[in-house]
Scaffold this motif. Structure first.
Motif, short mmCIF file in Angstrom:
data_model
loop_
_atom_site.label_atom_id
_atom_site.label_comp_id
_atom_site.label_asym_id
_atom_site.label_seq_id
_atom_site.Cartn_x
_atom_site.Cartn_y
_atom_site.Cartn_z
N ARG A 45 21.15 19.36 82.99
CA ARG A 45 21.81 18.17 83.53
C ARG A 45 23.27 18.41 83.87
NH1 ARG A 45 19.47 15.43 86.28
NH2 ARG A 45 20.96 13.71 85.99
N THR A 88 24.08 24.21 74.47
CA THR A 88 23.16 23.08 74.53
C THR A 88 23.30 22.31 75.83
OG1 THR A 88 23.23 22.87 72.10
CG2 THR A 88 22.41 20.98 73.34
N LEU A 136 25.86 14.09 76.40
CA LEU A 136 25.26 15.40 76.07
C LEU A 136 26.13 16.16 75.07
CD1 LEU A 136 24.17 16.59 79.64
CD2 LEU A 136 22.63 16.13 77.72
N ALA A 187 25.14 17.17 71.21
CA ALA A 187 25.13 18.58 70.82
C ALA A 187 26.07 18.86 69.66
CB ALA A 187 25.52 19.45 72.00
N GLN A 231 21.92 24.45 78.77
CA GLN A 231 20.47 24.59 78.74
C GLN A 231 19.75 23.29 79.09
OE1 GLN A 231 19.66 26.18 74.84
NE2 GLN A 231 20.67 28.13 75.28
N SER A 232 20.48 22.19 79.07
CA SER A 232 19.85 20.91 79.37
C SER A 232 19.44 20.79 80.83
CB SER A 232 20.82 19.76 79.03
OG SER A 232 21.87 19.70 79.99
#
Length: 464
Positions: free
Chosen positions: A425, A419, A459, A463, A422-423
């Motif tokens: 960031r 996660t 993040l 997640a 794939q962000s």
């Protein structure tokens, strides 16, 4: 004579050089807005490239334009402030400019005679580092820049093999390293002719540090079987957790069996610029060789690996071959260092220029400030992990790497990893410890600030 090659004259180089530097400056400015890890699929980049090479030269502006069209979308941005994967590969303005100057000079520093300044600057800046890192006296005056810790380790293996009898002794030689050692250790031993069945993987403590008692036991058993323990490879700052092997204890064991002790501090070694981190140097006085990478955490662009050796004769004798065309008065007199005898390749780039630019631009205190910020943020992240019962630390935070996993198990840990990556960031990598996937957050980027660490933690929490 036909067509002349389209060399850039100095004026054209100046015009196009300004454009290239402008492009790089714009790239640096937008790093925070680019996806850290590229989403391209295999073959996507090649599909954008011309099928065949151009028959005639193109305008330089067209080449620069294709950096944006073809290259940047296919890059994982190692200099992005959200890059927390692997270990950092620091790049900085002064080092980048030094690389440009070095490339423009185009010098070949294989020997003192081929460019005295290349050799003497390298000797000098490595002595600066040996002093500022507080390395043992035996390493001062005995440093060389390699391209990577992998090459440095290979050179240490070749020197150790030479001291133990060379090729003739090869069938009996045995090496010892930790199960947490970097993969380059096994590769270097294989390249040097040491088969896997004569590489002993030594057990570690619950904190993932090599056990000196297990090392001693394995060496005694090998000696009983007529084998020759020739090398021990220790790690200060392992890849998975930055664990620190007990170098002093390992050195005592190695010395008692006349085995060469090499210490790999590729990432963590930079931290010993800070006096409060000098515990990382404990036991180094018993080491025969030592390596750390300024290109990881010391703001010096890849490639720049600082390799120090106590017994330069074993290294030089293992690697020196002198055909007639390399003879020269300075080398024959024995009054100079020829770095071709300290590495596997013959040719050498002017890498010391990067270190010189960086050290003079930042100063030692500036470099310490760079490191201390990351140490502080890693300590904060460690506290955040401890305070969240969804996560568990798997090892102490020694420098600026935080290793932890989701308390919910392997699937949950992998979900967090995927996660976050794939962000766009941030970018993390994982390792495996005790058979379980473990998240690694390596804080050390040139442009990383505290708010990027905070964003990463948000993040991760989202997640979870």
């Amino acid at each position: 004579m036909g067509q002349r090659p389209n060399h850039m004259d100095p004026d054209e180089f100046r015009r196009q050089g300004y454009k290239a530097v402008d492009w790089l400056a714009d790239y640096m400015a937008r790093l925070d807005d680019l996806p850290v890890k590229t989403p391209v699929e295999p073959g996507d980049v090649r599909a954008k490239l011309a099928v065949s090479a151009p028959k005639h030269g193109e305008e330089f502006s067209a080449v620069l334009a294709d950096l944006d069209r073809v290259i940047v979308p296919g890059l994982t941005h190692w200099q992005a402030p959200g890059f927390f994967a692997y270990f950092p590969a620091n790049a900085s303005g002064p080092a980048t400019l030094a690389d440009l100057v070095s490339s423009g000079l185009g010098t070949q520093g294989m020997m003192w005679d081929t460019s005295p300044a290349v050799t003497e600057l390298e000797q000098h800046v490595l002595d600066w580092l040996a002093v500022e890192l507080d390395l043992p006296e035996r390493f001062r005056g005995n440093g060389v820049i390699q391209d990577s810790a992998s090459s440095s380790t290979l050179c240490a293996v070749l020197a150790a093999r030479h001291r133990a009898g060379g090729i003739e002794a090869l069938p009996t030689l045995v090496a010892y390293t930790s199960e947490q050692a970097h993969s380059s250790v096994i590769k270097g031993l294989r390249v040097a002719g040491i088969p896997d069945d004569r590489i002993r993987i030594i057990a570690t403590t619950p904190e993932y540090a090599m056990r000196a008692d297990h090392l001693a036991y394995e060496i005694v058993q090998d000696r009983k079987h007529g084998l020759t323990p020739f090398m021990v490879i220790a790690t200060v700052g392992t890849t998975s957790t930055t664990a620190i092997d007990p170098v002093g204890e390992l050195g005592w064991v190695a010395a008692n069996f006349d085995a060469w002790l090499h210490v790999d501090a590729a990432f963590a070694g930079t931290a010993s610029l800070c006096p409060e981190m000098r515990f990382l140097n404990a036991g180094l006085e018993s080491a025969d060789s030592y390596v750390f990478n300024p290109h990881k955490w010391m703001l010096t662009n890849l490639d720049c690996s600082a390799f120090f050796v106590a017994d330069r004769a074993s290294l030089n004798n293992a690697l020196s071959i002198t055909p007639e065309y390399l003879h020269n008065p300075a080398s024959e007199a024995g009054t100079v260092v020829d770095y071709r005898d300290w590495q596997v390749p013959l040719g050498r780039r002017f890498r010391a220029l990067k270190l010189w630019f960086v050290i003079r631009h930042y100063g030692v205190e500036g470099l310490r400030a760079h490191i201390r910020r990351h140490l502080a943020w890693a300590a904060e992240l460690t506290d955040w992990v401890k305070a969240d019962d969804r996560f568990e630390l798997v090892a102490p935070t020694v420098v600026s790497l935080v290793s932890f996993r989701h308390a919910g198990g392997d699937t949950a840990t992998r979900r967090v990893l995927d996660t976050v990556n794939q962000s766009g960031r941030a970018y993390l990598t994982a390792t495996t410890l005790n058979g379980q996937p473990t998240l690694r957050v390596a804080i050390g980027g040139t442009r990383t600030e505290r708010h990027h660490v905070e964003e990463l933690w948000s993040l991760i929490q989202s997640a979870a």
